[in-house]
Design a protein around this motif. Structure first.
Motif, PDB file in Angstrom:
ATOM      1  N   THR A   4      38.770  16.528 -55.505  1.00  0.00           N
ATOM      2  CA  THR A   4      39.871  16.218 -54.605  1.00  0.00           C
ATOM      3  C   THR A   4      40.372  17.509 -53.987  1.00  0.00           C
ATOM      4  OG1 THR A   4      41.492  16.336 -56.391  1.00  0.00           O
ATOM      5  CG2 THR A   4      40.586  14.161 -55.899  1.00  0.00           C
ATOM      6  N   MET A   5      41.045  17.381 -52.852  1.00  0.00           N
ATOM      7  CA  MET A   5      41.573  18.543 -52.143  1.00  0.00           C
ATOM      8  C   MET A   5      42.873  18.141 -51.473  1.00  0.00           C
ATOM      9  SD  MET A   5      38.939  18.682 -48.843  1.00  0.00           S
ATOM     10  CE  MET A   5      37.436  18.553 -49.762  1.00  0.00           C
ATOM     11  N   ASP A  40      38.911   8.680 -58.184  1.00  0.00           N
ATOM     12  CA  ASP A  40      37.625   9.252 -58.579  1.00  0.00           C
ATOM     13  C   ASP A  40      37.244  10.481 -57.764  1.00  0.00           C
ATOM     14  OD1 ASP A  40      37.168   7.274 -60.530  1.00  0.00           O
ATOM     15  OD2 ASP A  40      36.457   5.891 -58.982  1.00  0.00           O
ATOM     16  N   GLY A  41      38.007  10.794 -56.738  1.00  0.00           N
ATOM     17  CA  GLY A  41      37.649  11.908 -55.873  1.00  0.00           C
ATOM     18  C   GLY A  41      36.362  11.604 -55.126  1.00  0.00           C
ATOM     19  N   CYS A  42      35.784  12.604 -54.545  1.00  0.00           N
ATOM     20  CA  CYS A  42      34.552  12.407 -53.774  1.00  0.00           C
ATOM     21  C   CYS A  42      33.739  13.690 -53.838  1.00  0.00           C
ATOM     22  CB  CYS A  42      34.893  12.061 -52.329  1.00  0.00           C
ATOM     23  SG  CYS A  42      33.463  11.583 -51.343  1.00  0.00           S
ATOM     24  N   SER A  43      32.524  13.610 -54.350  1.00  0.00           N
ATOM     25  CA  SER A  43      31.707  14.814 -54.466  1.00  0.00           C
ATOM     26  C   SER A  43      30.779  15.021 -53.266  1.00  0.00           C
ATOM     27  CB  SER A  43      30.889  14.781 -55.753  1.00  0.00           C
ATOM     28  OG  SER A  43      30.028  13.663 -55.752  1.00  0.00           O
ATOM     29  N   GLU A  44      30.459  13.938 -52.566  1.00  0.00           N
ATOM     30  CA  GLU A  44      29.630  14.082 -51.371  1.00  0.00           C
ATOM     31  C   GLU A  44      30.008  13.010 -50.362  1.00  0.00           C
ATOM     32  OE1 GLU A  44      25.697  13.684 -53.149  1.00  0.00           O
ATOM     33  OE2 GLU A  44      25.548  11.672 -52.305  1.00  0.00           O
ATOM     34  N   GLY A  54      20.780  11.814 -43.350  1.00  0.00           N
ATOM     35  CA  GLY A  54      20.961  12.524 -44.618  1.00  0.00           C
ATOM     36  C   GLY A  54      21.969  13.647 -44.583  1.00  0.00           C
ATOM     37  N   GLY A  55      22.669  13.824 -43.459  1.00  0.00           N
ATOM     38  CA  GLY A  55      23.663  14.884 -43.368  1.00  0.00           C
ATOM     39  C   GLY A  55      24.839  14.621 -44.277  1.00  0.00           C
ATOM     40  N   LYS A  56      25.078  15.527 -45.243  1.00  0.00           N
ATOM     41  CA  LYS A  56      26.150  15.330 -46.220  1.00  0.00           C
ATOM     42  C   LYS A  56      27.019  16.568 -46.341  1.00  0.00           C
ATOM     43  CE  LYS A  56      23.798  12.097 -49.278  1.00  0.00           C
ATOM     44  NZ  LYS A  56      23.313  11.892 -50.635  1.00  0.00           N
ATOM     45  N   TYR A  57      28.313  16.292 -46.575  1.00  0.00           N
ATOM     46  CA  TYR A  57      29.255  17.329 -46.954  1.00  0.00           C
ATOM     47  C   TYR A  57      29.419  17.236 -48.464  1.00  0.00           C
ATOM     48  CZ  TYR A  57      33.648  19.650 -47.925  1.00  0.00           C
ATOM     49  OH  TYR A  57      34.608  20.469 -48.459  1.00  0.00           O
ATOM     50  N   ARG A  58      29.239  18.345 -49.154  1.00  0.00           N
ATOM     51  CA  ARG A  58      29.376  18.370 -50.619  1.00  0.00           C
ATOM     52  C   ARG A  58      30.629  19.168 -50.968  1.00  0.00           C
ATOM     53  NH1 ARG A  58      24.689  16.140 -52.592  1.00  0.00           N
ATOM     54  NH2 ARG A  58      22.950  16.168 -51.123  1.00  0.00           N
ATOM     55  N   SER A  59      31.657  18.439 -51.385  1.00  0.00           N
ATOM     56  CA  SER A  59      32.969  19.050 -51.580  1.00  0.00           C
ATOM     57  C   SER A  59      33.009  20.042 -52.734  1.00  0.00           C
ATOM     58  CB  SER A  59      34.047  17.981 -51.755  1.00  0.00           C
ATOM     59  OG  SER A  59      33.734  17.132 -52.830  1.00  0.00           O
ATOM     60  N   GLY A  60      32.196  19.852 -53.758  1.00  0.00           N
ATOM     61  CA  GLY A  60      32.185  20.785 -54.880  1.00  0.00           C
ATOM     62  C   GLY A  60      31.721  22.172 -54.477  1.00  0.00           C
ATOM     63  N   TYR A  61      30.938  22.230 -53.425  1.00  0.00           N
ATOM     64  CA  TYR A  61      30.416  23.506 -52.917  1.00  0.00           C
ATOM     65  C   TYR A  61      31.036  23.889 -51.575  1.00  0.00           C
ATOM     66  CZ  TYR A  61      26.858  22.284 -56.344  1.00  0.00           C
ATOM     67  OH  TYR A  61      26.216  21.917 -57.497  1.00  0.00           O
ATOM     68  N   ASN A  62      31.758  22.946 -50.962  1.00  0.00           N
ATOM     69  CA  ASN A  62      32.316  23.124 -49.619  1.00  0.00           C
ATOM     70  C   ASN A  62      31.214  23.525 -48.643  1.00  0.00           C
ATOM     71  OD1 ASN A  62      34.494  23.051 -47.763  1.00  0.00           O
ATOM     72  ND2 ASN A  62      34.649  25.276 -47.845  1.00  0.00           N
TER      73      ASN A  62
END
Length: 89
Positions: A4-5, A40-44, A54-62
């Motif tokens: 989460t952010m 649950d937040g969102c990891s991708e 397939g373009g994804k933002y991965r929040s754990g890595y920003n």
């Protein structure tokens, strides 16, 4: 469990996903909710846009990425630009 952010950061991230990555603006509210309020937040987040399905933002890595089989020199350059911008927030 996902990440989460703050709403401020989530909006800044989505600004970049739209302006550089070609994400669909009407999905902003859903992105904000899942990254800031969902228990649950969102990891991708699949934003597709200029990186294809397939373009994804991965929040754990920003960071963003896409399916390896969809990589082209143009998409790699775009990911580098977008990841550089994301690193500044």
């Amino acid at each position: 469990m996902g990440t989460t952010m703050t709403k401020e950061k989530a909006n800044k991230v989505y600004d970049l996903l739209v302006s550089i990555g070609g994400a669909y603006e009407p999905n902003r509210n859903s992105f904000i909710y899942h990254h800031t309020e969902s228990k649950d937040g969102c990891s991708e987040w699949r934003f597709s846009g200029k990186l294809g399905f397939g373009g994804k933002y991965r929040s754990g890595y920003n960071r963003v990425d896409c399916y390896r089989e969809d990589e082209t020199p143009e998409r790699i350059k775009l990911m580098d630009e977008l990841n550089g911008a994301l690193a500044k927030i």
